[in-house]
Design a protein around this motif. Structure first.
Motif: not given
Length: 316
Positions: A228-257
């Motif tokens: 919880s103390f890490l996610f209080n930092n907006i920069l860290f929170r946005m970085s984690v969300l960006l990594l999650v979105c990129l991972f899900q995008a890579s999974v969807m790209w492999r699925f579409i391919h």
């Protein structure tokens, strides 16, 4: 009897419980293999490659179906679906109800039992790296959710993942029995996309809005507060969300391919069948050429009564 609610925490004694249920999982694995999959394999007469994949999908269908029903029962009875705020409220969730703890221990036992099963099932060397990677990913995520007190979020994510995996392996079983039947793969494709969208939405809801609002924002490993103390930092929170979105995008790209390649192979096969059928009809409708002359007693003779064969001149 007095209405007291007993809750549990993780500890070293969990290792003994997991070891016990590893042996239970090995026995259940052998029962499913002996009394169900082997009998079906004898009727289908599959090749060695298909035989191995059929056994893998058969075992995983039984496991995923049981896990989906069990996990759905847990999240409904504990109120995690009816009250999404409970996924992050009162974090860290150190103390667990019995059914939640027991579910996690059984999940860890199953994926650990899959390691010796690679030897017992005589899995081909080419398939071992892929299966080891799959087992390691499940163990890391399940153990991480269990030890880092994210069990509620982990239950919902496992429910979504197992639901998509159940339809995939069920589609493979149907395909091995009838190679012309691929309708269930289309159902799996829809379920896969829907579960990915729900997974991404859940990550954004919990990481972006839930955990930053937790009252206790200080690092306290003794109380199980790791995030919880890490996610209080907006920069860290946005970085984690960006990594999650990129991972899900890579999974969807492999699925579409994968889907595009499968549809391309399907249409190429259909077009080749149509060409073969058209060529067959042309050969049937093509008129037969007859030699000039007429037939007499099965022998072709020319119109002037002479034989159509060329006469050989005798040498003088």
């Amino acid at each position: 009897a007095d209405g007291e609610l007993v809750q549990y925490h993780y500890g070293l004694k969990d290792l003994v419980t997991i070891l016990f249920y590893i042996f239970i999982a090995i026995i259940l694995h052998a029962v499913v293999q002996e009394y169900a999959l082997d009998k079906i394999n004898r009727r289908l007469h599959l090749s060695k490659v298909k035989h191995s994949k059929f056994n893998e999908s058969g075992q995983l269908v039984a496991f995923h179906l049981t896990s989906v029903i069990w996990c759905l029962y847990v999240v409904v009875t504990e109120g995690y679906i009816s009250n999404p705020r409970s996924l992050w409220e009162n974090y860290p969730h150190v103390y667990l109800p019995f059914q939640v703890k027991f579910f996690y221990l059984c999940q860890l036992a199953y994926w650990l039992h899959a390691l010796p099963e690679l030897y017992f099932q005589k899995v081909r060397k080419e398939e071992i790296p892929r299966q080891l990677r799959c087992i390691a990913l499940y163990l890391v995520h399940i153990a991480g959710a269990y030890l880092l007190n994210l069990t509620r979020l982990g239950l919902i994510l496992l429910l979504l993942q197992y639901l998509a995996e159940f339809f995939f392996h069920m589609a493979r079983l149907v395909y091995f029995t009838d190679e012309n039947n691929e309708k269930l793969f289309n159902v799996w494709a829809v379920v896969f996309v829907v579960t990915r969208l729900f997974t991404l939405t859940l990550y954004i809801l919990v990481i972006g809005f839930g955990l930053p609002r937790v009252e206790s924002q200080a690092l306290d490993p003794e109380r199980g507060n790791f995030f919880s103390f890490l996610f209080n930092n907006i920069l860290f929170r946005m970085s984690v969300l960006l990594l999650v979105c990129l991972f899900q995008a890579s999974v969807m790209w492999r699925f579409i391919h994968f889907q595009l390649r499968r549809w391309r192979e399907y249409w190429n096969e259909q077009s080749s069948r149509k060409r073969a059928a058209a060529a067959g009809t042309k050969q049937q409708t093509k008129p037969l050429k007859r030699d000039s002359g007429y037939h007499e007693n099965g022998v072709v003779k020319a119109e002037n009564g002479t034989s159509p064969r060329t006469k050989k001149l005798k040498s003088p």
